[in-house]
Structures are given as C-alpha cells and as structure tokens.
Design a protein around this motif. Structure first.
Motif, PDB file in Angstrom:
ATOM      1  N   ARG A  49       0.911  -1.184   0.064  1.00 51.98           N
ATOM      2  CA  ARG A  49       0.000   0.153  -0.150  1.00 51.98           C
ATOM      3  C   ARG A  49       0.867   1.153  -0.072  1.00 51.98           C
ATOM      4  N   GLN A  50       1.925   1.210   0.754  1.00 55.18           N
ATOM      5  CA  GLN A  50       2.909   2.485   0.768  1.00 55.18           C
ATOM      6  C   GLN A  50       3.630   2.845  -0.689  1.00 55.18           C
ATOM      7  N   VAL A  51       3.973   1.574  -1.196  1.00 59.09           N
ATOM      8  CA  VAL A  51       4.643   1.696  -2.448  1.00 59.09           C
ATOM      9  C   VAL A  51       3.511   2.467  -3.577  1.00 59.09           C
ATOM     10  N   ALA A  52       2.415   1.806  -3.718  1.00 60.19           N
ATOM     11  CA  ALA A  52       1.271   2.295  -4.357  1.00 60.19           C
ATOM     12  C   ALA A  52       0.874   3.771  -4.311  1.00 60.19           C
ATOM     13  N   ALA A  53       0.992   4.233  -2.787  1.00 57.53           N
ATOM     14  CA  ALA A  53       0.475   5.472  -2.546  1.00 57.53           C
ATOM     15  C   ALA A  53       1.662   6.552  -2.944  1.00 57.53           C
ATOM     16  N   LEU A  54       3.056   6.199  -2.686  1.00 57.31           N
ATOM     17  CA  LEU A  54       3.897   6.781  -3.368  1.00 57.31           C
ATOM     18  C   LEU A  54       4.018   7.022  -4.972  1.00 57.31           C
ATOM     19  N   ARG A  55       3.901   6.047  -5.579  1.00 54.02           N
ATOM     20  CA  ARG A  55       3.652   6.186  -6.874  1.00 54.02           C
ATOM     21  C   ARG A  55       2.759   6.939  -7.285  1.00 54.02           C
ATOM     22  N   ARG A  56       1.331   6.774  -6.701  1.00 47.66           N
ATOM     23  CA  ARG A  56       0.205   7.606  -7.009  1.00 47.66           C
ATOM     24  C   ARG A  56       0.435   9.233  -6.892  1.00 47.66           C
ATOM     25  N   ASP A  57       1.176   9.389  -5.702  1.00 46.76           N
ATOM     26  CA  ASP A  57       1.202  10.766  -5.432  1.00 46.76           C
ATOM     27  C   ASP A  57       2.324  11.248  -6.305  1.00 46.76           C
ATOM     28  N   LYS A  58       3.367  10.559  -6.538  1.00 47.30           N
ATOM     29  CA  LYS A  58       4.478  11.215  -7.622  1.00 47.30           C
ATOM     30  C   LYS A  58       3.771  11.496  -9.187  1.00 47.30           C
ATOM     31  N   ILE A  59       2.915  10.611  -9.346  1.00 46.10           N
ATOM     32  CA  ILE A  59       2.280  10.501 -10.569  1.00 46.10           C
ATOM     33  C   ILE A  59       1.103  11.471 -10.739  1.00 46.10           C
ATOM     34  N   GLN A  60       0.437  11.950  -9.650  1.00 45.03           N
ATOM     35  CA  GLN A  60      -0.189  13.140  -9.506  1.00 45.03           C
ATOM     36  C   GLN A  60       0.372  14.383  -9.540  1.00 45.03           C
ATOM     37  N   LYS A  61       1.476  14.679  -8.903  1.00 49.38           N
ATOM     38  CA  LYS A  61       2.105  15.803  -8.819  1.00 49.38           C
ATOM     39  C   LYS A  61       2.823  16.143 -10.242  1.00 49.38           C
ATOM     40  N   LEU A  62       3.192  14.958 -10.935  1.00 47.86           N
ATOM     41  CA  LEU A  62       3.831  15.220 -12.332  1.00 47.86           C
ATOM     42  C   LEU A  62       2.787  15.622 -13.213  1.00 47.86           C
ATOM     43  N   THR A  63       1.567  14.870 -13.204  1.00 48.06           N
ATOM     44  CA  THR A  63       0.283  15.236 -14.232  1.00 48.06           C
ATOM     45  C   THR A  63      -0.081  16.603 -13.884  1.00 48.06           C
ATOM     46  N   THR A  64      -0.183  17.183 -12.801  1.00 44.85           N
ATOM     47  CA  THR A  64      -0.739  18.201 -12.289  1.00 44.85           C
ATOM     48  C   THR A  64       0.250  19.365 -12.930  1.00 44.85           C
ATOM     49  N   GLY A  65       1.552  19.147 -12.811  1.00 43.08           N
ATOM     50  CA  GLY A  65       2.442  20.023 -13.271  1.00 43.08           C
ATOM     51  C   GLY A  65       2.442  20.370 -14.792  1.00 43.08           C
ATOM     52  N   LEU A  66       2.229  19.047 -15.594  1.00 38.17           N
ATOM     53  CA  LEU A  66       2.174  19.205 -16.932  1.00 38.17           C
ATOM     54  C   LEU A  66       0.670  19.737 -17.166  1.00 38.17           C
ATOM     55  N   ALA A  67      -0.354  19.741 -16.634  1.00 40.08           N
ATOM     56  CA  ALA A  67      -1.669  20.416 -16.773  1.00 40.08           C
ATOM     57  C   ALA A  67      -1.576  21.698 -16.954  1.00 40.08           C
ATOM     58  N   ARG A  68      -0.716  22.315 -15.624  1.00 39.44           N
ATOM     59  CA  ARG A  68      -0.522  23.567 -15.550  1.00 39.44           C
ATOM     60  C   ARG A  68       0.246  24.233 -16.550  1.00 39.44           C
ATOM     61  N   GLU A  69       1.053  23.496 -17.114  1.00 41.10           N
ATOM     62  CA  GLU A  69       2.143  24.044 -18.046  1.00 41.10           C
ATOM     63  C   GLU A  69       1.633  24.096 -19.371  1.00 41.10           C
ATOM     64  N   SER A  70       0.835  23.051 -19.968  1.00 43.10           N
ATOM     65  CA  SER A  70       0.297  23.104 -21.170  1.00 43.10           C
ATOM     66  C   SER A  70      -1.200  23.470 -21.234  1.00 43.10           C
ATOM     67  N   GLY A  71      -1.480  24.039 -22.235  1.00 40.69           N
ATOM     68  CA  GLY A  71      -2.935  24.695 -22.562  1.00 40.69           C
ATOM     69  C   GLY A  71      -3.849  23.944 -22.584  1.00 40.69           C
ATOM     70  N   ARG A  72      -3.947  22.576 -22.870  1.00 41.57           N
ATOM     71  CA  ARG A  72      -5.001  21.644 -23.298  1.00 41.57           C
ATOM     72  C   ARG A  72      -5.706  21.243 -22.002  1.00 41.57           C
ATOM     73  N   SER A  73      -6.907  21.229 -22.070  1.00 40.40           N
ATOM     74  CA  SER A  73      -7.792  20.919 -20.769  1.00 40.40           C
ATOM     75  C   SER A  73      -8.899  20.190 -21.320  1.00 40.40           C
ATOM     76  N   TRP A  74      -9.409  19.386 -20.474  1.00 41.21           N
ATOM     77  CA  TRP A  74     -10.685  18.790 -20.739  1.00 41.21           C
ATOM     78  C   TRP A  74     -11.518  18.450 -19.428  1.00 41.21           C
ATOM     79  N   SER A  75     -12.679  18.363 -19.583  1.00 41.28           N
ATOM     80  CA  SER A  75     -13.350  18.009 -18.342  1.00 41.28           C
ATOM     81  C   SER A  75     -14.446  16.972 -18.631  1.00 41.28           C
ATOM     82  N   LYS A  76     -15.029  16.571 -17.543  1.00 45.47           N
ATOM     83  CA  LYS A  76     -16.221  15.584 -17.806  1.00 45.47           C
ATOM     84  C   LYS A  76     -17.424  16.307 -17.813  1.00 45.47           C
ATOM     85  N   THR A  77     -18.492  16.155 -18.852  1.00 45.60           N
ATOM     86  CA  THR A  77     -19.569  16.641 -18.831  1.00 45.60           C
ATOM     87  C   THR A  77     -20.818  15.801 -18.940  1.00 45.60           C
TER      88      THR A  77
END
Length: 114
Positions: free
Chosen positions: A86-114
C-alpha cells in the motif's frame, strides 16, 4: 470567505504532451523532454517489498486445493507485505499526481467531464 483569483494562463497554451507511464521509469514524454525517473524512496520501498514477498513465500500459506489454514507467521508476514505494498502504491500515485498536475498547468490543453 470568498477569494477571487485571476485565471492562470499556461506557459505553453498550444502544447499537447503525451505521457507513457512505465515501471522502470516513472513516465516518458512525447515532446522530447527527458524521462521522469522513479524517485529513490520508491526504489527503496520496492526492494523492501521484494524481500517481504520472499519471506511470505517461505511460510505455510493457505491451500486452496487442500483447504489448509495459513500459519500465524504467514499471516503476520502477509500483513507486513500488504502494508508496504500500500505504501509503494501510494508513493507512486502521489508522484504521478504531482507530475501530471504540473504538466496540466504548463500546457494549455484541458478537458472536463460533462
């Protein structure tokens, strides 16, 4: 309390980035930037997980065919392995979340569920 914030403009509004999540490396990007490597703490936790998995395999576990009950040592070892898993999964999930959040803030493409 209400706070009014101005909309943030991304650094590269027309950029589209493809991300391939992997095992040996955390992520590989399509725009030529270097791959995101797994952090040191992830590698350490993975080694610990491998060691605990070997320990569990040496214990008398439950038998599906024979109906054998697991030993108490197997139960304790399995609980330790599950905790680290569970710890390994949480560490990986956290790192991926931070990475993708940074990419989303940097690039202009965004989408949302409607």
């Amino acid at each position: 309390m209400e706070v009014e914030r101005e909309a943030q403009i991304p650094a590269r509004p027309d950029a589209v980035i493809g991300v391939d999540l992997g095992v040996k490396t955390l992520a590989v990007f399509s725009d030529g930037r270097p791959a995101a490597e797994n952090p040191q703490y992830y590698d350490t936790a993975s080694r610990k997980l491998r060691r605990l998995s070997r320990t569990v395999s040496r214990r008398q576990g439950p038998g599906r065919r024979t109906g054998r009950r697991p030993s108490n040592r197997w139960r304790r070892a399995d609980a330790q392995r599950n905790k680290v898993h569970r710890q390994v999964a949480a560490l990986r999930r956290d790192k991926i979340q931070k990475l993708t959040t940074g990419l989303a803030r940097e690039s202009g493409r965004s989408w949302s569920k409607t």
